[in-house]
Design a protein around this motif. Structure first.
Motif, PDB file in Angstrom:
ATOM      1  N   LYS A 126      37.463  41.459  52.797  1.00  0.00           N
ATOM      2  CA  LYS A 126      38.050  42.661  52.238  1.00  0.00           C
ATOM      3  C   LYS A 126      38.139  42.907  50.547  1.00  0.00           C
ATOM      4  N   GLY A 127      37.713  41.579  50.120  1.00  0.00           N
ATOM      5  CA  GLY A 127      37.610  41.602  48.745  1.00  0.00           C
ATOM      6  C   GLY A 127      38.810  41.314  47.838  1.00  0.00           C
ATOM      7  N   ILE A 128      39.924  40.986  48.264  1.00  0.00           N
ATOM      8  CA  ILE A 128      41.344  41.047  47.653  1.00  0.00           C
ATOM      9  C   ILE A 128      41.376  40.032  46.635  1.00  0.00           C
ATOM     10  N   MET A 129      40.892  38.586  47.244  1.00  0.00           N
ATOM     11  CA  MET A 129      40.869  37.592  46.332  1.00  0.00           C
ATOM     12  C   MET A 129      39.900  37.768  45.115  1.00  0.00           C
ATOM     13  N   SER A 130      38.733  38.423  45.438  1.00  0.00           N
ATOM     14  CA  SER A 130      37.847  38.698  44.200  1.00  0.00           C
ATOM     15  C   SER A 130      38.253  39.420  43.297  1.00  0.00           C
ATOM     16  N   ALA A 131      38.954  40.752  43.729  1.00  0.00           N
ATOM     17  CA  ALA A 131      39.738  41.789  43.076  1.00  0.00           C
ATOM     18  C   ALA A 131      40.811  41.139  42.048  1.00  0.00           C
ATOM     19  N   ALA A 132      41.525  40.375  42.839  1.00  0.00           N
ATOM     20  CA  ALA A 132      42.651  39.832  41.902  1.00  0.00           C
ATOM     21  C   ALA A 132      41.997  38.858  40.948  1.00  0.00           C
TER      22      ALA A 132
END
Length: 221
Positions: A126-132
């Motif tokens: 879902k990309g949350i860690m990358s986005a963070a």
């Protein structure tokens, strides 16, 4: 001069196109390196996509395997984002004098790569860690605001998905009000937020039906 390579075609600056491609393509490919999939196969000889919710992300990895290997998941997902964003920022800053735009654009493509990885048949997390991680490299103030929103919602409602959605939605207005990189960066931030929210559509449905599992520190860790 007649043998020189053209630098413009139809009003398009080929040098600019080359810089953009050299910035976003590595970002997308690096984004496709999924820490949860790599760690699950390396430590457990299993594929995280076959367990729990099937999502190859940190939260599902925790729920299925616990703390073992989680540091590797975090390290891979953070390292790929940092490397891609810093490289693109250097590239854009050196050749186009647009460091922040380069970082923001690379951040978007890192998230795209994580969500739709070439290496895993375009089925990613879902990309949350990358986005963070992108937020930290882009601007610490934006990161602080989004993190504060995330942890506030998590503490009140105990839904990781809801906290992620709210944190994502805070990204564009934070960029706008802090005037980070102008209109282009605001547009990129908006695209990132829309992508992240859409990737949580299953969670949104479960939240509406009150079927979404709540975060428990004892259970997750």
């Amino acid at each position: 001069m007649g043998d020189d390579m053209p630098t413009h075609i139809g009003g398009i600056d080929l040098n600019t196109v080359l810089v953009v491609l050299c910035g976003v393509l590595p970002a997308y490919l690096l984004g496709g390196l999924n820490g949860a999939i790599i760690a699950s196969k390396l430590f457990y000889r299993k594929d995280i996509r076959e367990f729990g919710s099937g999502n190859p992300g940190l939260t599902n990895f925790y729920r299925v395997f616990g703390k073992g290997g989680a540091l590797l998941v975090i390290a891979i997902d953070m390292a790929k984002a940092i490397a891609a964003v810093l490289f693109a920022g250097w590239l854009f800053g050196t050749y186009l004098n647009m460091l922040i735009l380069g970082r923001a654009l690379a951040g978007l493509f890192v998230i795209l790569g994580h969500c739709f990885p070439l290496f895993y048949k375009f089925k990613g997390g879902k990309g949350i860690m990358s986005a963070a991680t992108v937020l930290i490299v882009l601007d610490w103030r934006v990161a602080l605001i989004c993190y504060a929103a995330f942890f506030t919602i998590l503490a009140i409602f105990r839904y990781v998905s809801l906290a992620s959605i709210v944190g994502s939605m805070i990204f564009p207005p934070s960029v706008f009000f802090l005037d980070i990189g102008g209109d282009n960066v605001f547009i990129i931030a908006t695209l990132c937020a829309v992508l992240l929210v859409v990737r949580h559509k299953g969670n949104i449905k479960r939240l509406v039906r009150r079927e979404e599992p709540k975060f428990s520190l004892r259970r997750e860790l």
